[in-house]
Write a protein that holds these residues in place. Structure first.
Motif, PDB file in Angstrom:
ATOM      1  N   LEU A   1       0.646  -1.402   0.482  1.00  0.00           N
ATOM      2  CA  LEU A   1      -0.152   0.072  -0.207  1.00  0.00           C
ATOM      3  C   LEU A   1       0.319   1.158  -0.126  1.00  0.00           C
ATOM      4  N   GLN A   2       2.051   0.806   1.126  1.00  0.00           N
ATOM      5  CA  GLN A   2       2.988   2.549   1.038  1.00  0.00           C
ATOM      6  C   GLN A   2       3.283   3.033  -0.783  1.00  0.00           C
ATOM      7  N   ALA A   3       3.837   1.656  -1.074  1.00  0.00           N
ATOM      8  CA  ALA A   3       4.914   1.986  -2.985  1.00  0.00           C
ATOM      9  C   ALA A   3       3.184   2.507  -3.678  1.00  0.00           C
ATOM     10  N   GLU A   4       2.418   2.142  -3.368  1.00  0.00           N
ATOM     11  CA  GLU A   4       1.147   1.996  -4.592  1.00  0.00           C
ATOM     12  C   GLU A   4       1.067   4.290  -4.284  1.00  0.00           C
ATOM     13  N   ILE A   5       1.220   4.168  -2.660  1.00  0.00           N
ATOM     14  CA  ILE A   5       0.779   5.580  -2.077  1.00  0.00           C
ATOM     15  C   ILE A   5       2.143   6.253  -2.957  1.00  0.00           C
ATOM     16  N   ASP A   6       3.452   6.217  -2.646  1.00  0.00           N
ATOM     17  CA  ASP A   6       3.867   6.618  -3.691  1.00  0.00           C
ATOM     18  C   ASP A   6       4.901   6.941  -4.112  1.00  0.00           C
ATOM     19  N   PHE A   7       4.042   5.455  -5.480  1.00  0.00           N
ATOM     20  CA  PHE A   7       4.425   6.031  -7.035  1.00  0.00           C
ATOM     21  C   PHE A   7       2.852   7.346  -7.418  1.00  0.00           C
ATOM     22  N   ARG A   8       1.993   7.193  -6.314  1.00  0.00           N
ATOM     23  CA  ARG A   8       0.904   7.873  -7.046  1.00  0.00           C
ATOM     24  C   ARG A   8       0.970   9.698  -6.618  1.00  0.00           C
ATOM     25  N   ASN A   9       1.741   9.960  -5.363  1.00  0.00           N
ATOM     26  CA  ASN A   9       2.234  10.996  -5.083  1.00  0.00           C
ATOM     27  C   ASN A   9       3.800  11.332  -5.899  1.00  0.00           C
ATOM     28  N   ILE A  10       5.033  10.056  -6.757  1.00  0.00           N
ATOM     29  CA  ILE A  10       5.041  10.701  -7.689  1.00  0.00           C
ATOM     30  C   ILE A  10       4.873  11.475  -8.400  1.00  0.00           C
ATOM     31  N   ARG A  11       3.858  10.498  -9.388  1.00  0.00           N
ATOM     32  CA  ARG A  11       3.314  10.919 -10.403  1.00  0.00           C
ATOM     33  C   ARG A  11       3.387  12.219 -10.543  1.00  0.00           C
ATOM     34  N   ASN A  12       1.619  12.944  -8.841  1.00  0.00           N
ATOM     35  CA  ASN A  12       1.326  13.807  -8.472  1.00  0.00           C
ATOM     36  C   ASN A  12       2.278  14.461  -9.156  1.00  0.00           C
ATOM     37  N   ALA A  13       3.596  14.456  -8.052  1.00  0.00           N
ATOM     38  CA  ALA A  13       4.287  15.444  -8.090  1.00  0.00           C
ATOM     39  C   ALA A  13       5.317  16.355  -9.743  1.00  0.00           C
ATOM     40  N   LEU A  14       5.192  14.892 -10.008  1.00  0.00           N
ATOM     41  CA  LEU A  14       5.868  15.128 -11.594  1.00  0.00           C
ATOM     42  C   LEU A  14       5.228  16.208 -12.679  1.00  0.00           C
ATOM     43  N   ARG A  15       3.948  15.388 -12.485  1.00  0.00           N
ATOM     44  CA  ARG A  15       3.097  16.718 -13.252  1.00  0.00           C
ATOM     45  C   ARG A  15       2.980  17.293 -13.259  1.00  0.00           C
ATOM     46  N   LEU A  16       2.825  18.049 -11.916  1.00  0.00           N
ATOM     47  CA  LEU A  16       3.787  19.881 -11.134  1.00  0.00           C
ATOM     48  C   LEU A  16       4.284  20.399 -11.693  1.00  0.00           C
ATOM     49  N   SER A  17       5.019  19.476 -11.268  1.00  0.00           N
ATOM     50  CA  SER A  17       7.045  20.125 -11.744  1.00  0.00           C
ATOM     51  C   SER A  17       7.018  20.072 -13.472  1.00  0.00           C
ATOM     52  N   ARG A  18       6.573  19.607 -13.918  1.00  0.00           N
ATOM     53  CA  ARG A  18       7.096  19.211 -15.516  1.00  0.00           C
ATOM     54  C   ARG A  18       6.118  20.653 -16.397  1.00  0.00           C
ATOM     55  N   THR A  19       4.815  20.578 -16.121  1.00  0.00           N
ATOM     56  CA  THR A  19       3.849  21.194 -16.446  1.00  0.00           C
ATOM     57  C   THR A  19       4.217  23.475 -15.891  1.00  0.00           C
ATOM     58  N   GLY A  20       5.154  23.286 -15.037  1.00  0.00           N
ATOM     59  CA  GLY A  20       5.190  24.888 -14.707  1.00  0.00           C
ATOM     60  C   GLY A  20       4.090  25.247 -13.683  1.00  0.00           C
ATOM     61  N   THR A  21       3.170  24.679 -13.150  1.00  0.00           N
ATOM     62  CA  THR A  21       1.693  24.992 -12.167  1.00  0.00           C
ATOM     63  C   THR A  21       1.650  25.651 -11.478  1.00  0.00           C
ATOM     64  N   ASP A  22       0.931  26.784 -11.216  1.00  0.00           N
ATOM     65  CA  ASP A  22       0.909  27.274 -10.032  1.00  0.00           C
ATOM     66  C   ASP A  22       0.242  26.860  -8.568  1.00  0.00           C
ATOM     67  N   LEU A  23      -0.369  25.897  -9.333  1.00  0.00           N
ATOM     68  CA  LEU A  23      -1.325  25.043  -7.819  1.00  0.00           C
ATOM     69  C   LEU A  23       0.174  24.351  -6.514  1.00  0.00           C
ATOM     70  N   ASN A  24      -0.795  24.414  -5.742  1.00  0.00           N
ATOM     71  CA  ASN A  24       0.032  24.186  -4.599  1.00  0.00           C
ATOM     72  C   ASN A  24      -0.175  22.620  -4.882  1.00  0.00           C
ATOM     73  N   PRO A  25       1.535  22.078  -4.451  1.00  0.00           N
ATOM     74  CA  PRO A  25       1.717  20.651  -4.377  1.00  0.00           C
ATOM     75  C   PRO A  25       1.097  19.447  -3.239  1.00  0.00           C
ATOM     76  N   ASP A  26       1.545  20.836  -1.931  1.00  0.00           N
ATOM     77  CA  ASP A  26       0.903  19.676  -0.226  1.00  0.00           C
ATOM     78  C   ASP A  26      -0.680  19.579  -1.123  1.00  0.00           C
ATOM     79  N   GLU A  27      -1.439  20.194  -2.202  1.00  0.00           N
ATOM     80  CA  GLU A  27      -3.253  19.995  -1.968  1.00  0.00           C
ATOM     81  C   GLU A  27      -2.749  18.922  -2.731  1.00  0.00           C
ATOM     82  N   TYR A  28      -2.062  17.447  -3.208  1.00  0.00           N
ATOM     83  CA  TYR A  28      -2.309  16.603  -3.866  1.00  0.00           C
ATOM     84  C   TYR A  28      -1.628  15.644  -3.399  1.00  0.00           C
TER      85      TYR A  28
END
Length: 353
Positions: free
Chosen positions: A211-238
């Protein structure tokens, strides 16, 4: 079977091994990507999808037949998995299968928001969670996103969606609603589990690892999307609590520096599994291939645990992930061929381990 009694992982795992042997392999996919939708349907009739193809064949054709067959087959197999399980194992599997309630809730919201008709939305439902047909049919027929959210009142998604709907109402985008559904599912997975377990070679410890691996991978996915898109959305919300790779507040700092973030993942406990994908990420035009690599790495990680610790829930969870991936692969092939994608383009959509 039921929640009563003691867990029975040995029995469940023996049944799961037989089911794993029937999953499509690389050779099956190599054949399917070169077929039209009619040929794909005929091929599936010669596999373990035969019963669903025959029962649905008089009502549906083409991609619709394949879609309904895939969803009905998936629900059948996971219902049987619950029938086999007892005690704590039953409860853990049932909680994990709520991921399809999350899928269906997001499917209904997206469909209603985009103006899809009831049948289109219903076709995309995977009826393998706790939501009954009545609730799913009502969500598919909803006249507004607000109505879908109201239908989810009384479910365990209710609390998170309440605040998220206010954001949706103000901004007009679905991201807050979808994020609230995902966060609720993943964070509730860990309810009742001791997350400070030191000895991971125990049933609860192994369950926690997956379960922790799946959560970690979901956080990686969300964070990389935010990082590559240069969005102003707050990563903490994700940020989804419960993993072991990130602490709350850490994503905001890492997302601001793409190279630092990639280095952080490379040096983590998942670095070996994701090394090749990380090397390609800087040159990639999109995150799609990396996200496929995340899916593949999670499959391999759960498989490794299931082989190392066969008398645990890991085999059941590994099978659920593998079966879900097979369904998604076949769906991607059928849809891709229907719209005229080339063999190479369809193959890029597949995750094969």
């Amino acid at each position: 079977m039921s929640q009563a009694g003691t867990s029975n992982p040995e029995y469940v795992n023996s049944r799961v091994r037989a089911r794993r042997a029937a999953l499509f392999n690389e050779e099956d996919y190599r054949k399917l990507v070169r077929m039209g939708t009619g040929e794909i349907a005929r091929y599936m009739e010669e596999t373990e999808y035969e019963a669903e193809m025959n029962s649905l064949g008089s009502r549906h054709k083409g991609v619709d037949l394949i879609e309904y067959t895939l969803n009905e087959n998936l629900a059948k197999h996971f219902d049987q998995l619950l029938d086999w399980a007892e005690g704590t194992l039953y409860t853990q599997i049932a909680n994990y299968l709520r991921k399809f309630d999350a899928w269906n809730a997001k499917t209904a919201i997206r469909g209603v928001y985009s103006g899809a008709d009831t049948d289109e939305i219903s076709t995309d439902f995977i009826r393998a969670g706790e939501f009954g047909d009545t609730v799913l049919d009502q969500m598919a027929a909803a006249g507004s996103v607000e109505e879908v959210v109201e239908l989810l009142t009384g479910t365990f998604f209710e609390e998170g969606l309440e605040a998220a709907y206010e954001e949706f109402d103000e901004q007009g985008v679905l991201v807050p609603l979808e994020n609230a559904i995902d966060k609720t599912f993943y964070e509730n997975l860990l309810d009742g589990i001791n997350t400070t377990i030191v000895d991971r070679n125990t049933p609860d410890g192994l369950y926690l690892d997956v379960l922790q691996a799946e959560i970690d991978f979901r956080n990686i996915r969300n964070a990389l999307r935010l990082s590559r898109t240069g969005t102003d959305l707050n990563p903490d919300e994700y940020y989804i609590e419960g993993g072991k790779l990130f602490e709350e507040g850490q994503l905001r700092q890492l997302v601001g520096n793409f190279e630092e973030f990639v280095d952080y993942i490379r040096e983590s406990t998942y670095g070996d599994e994701l090394s090749s994908a990380l090397s390609d990420l800087n040159e990639a035009e999109s995150l799609i291939q990396f996200e496929h690599a995340l899916d593949s790495a999670l499959l391999e990680y759960s498989d490794a645990l299931s082989y190392t610790y066969p008398v645990s829930i890991c085999s059941a969870l590994s099978y659920i992930l593998a079966k879900e991936r097979e369904i998604e692969n076949i769906r991607a092939i059928a849809r891709g061929r229907e719209v005229g994608l080339t063999v190479e383009e369809v193959e890029e959509e597949l995750v094969v381990t």
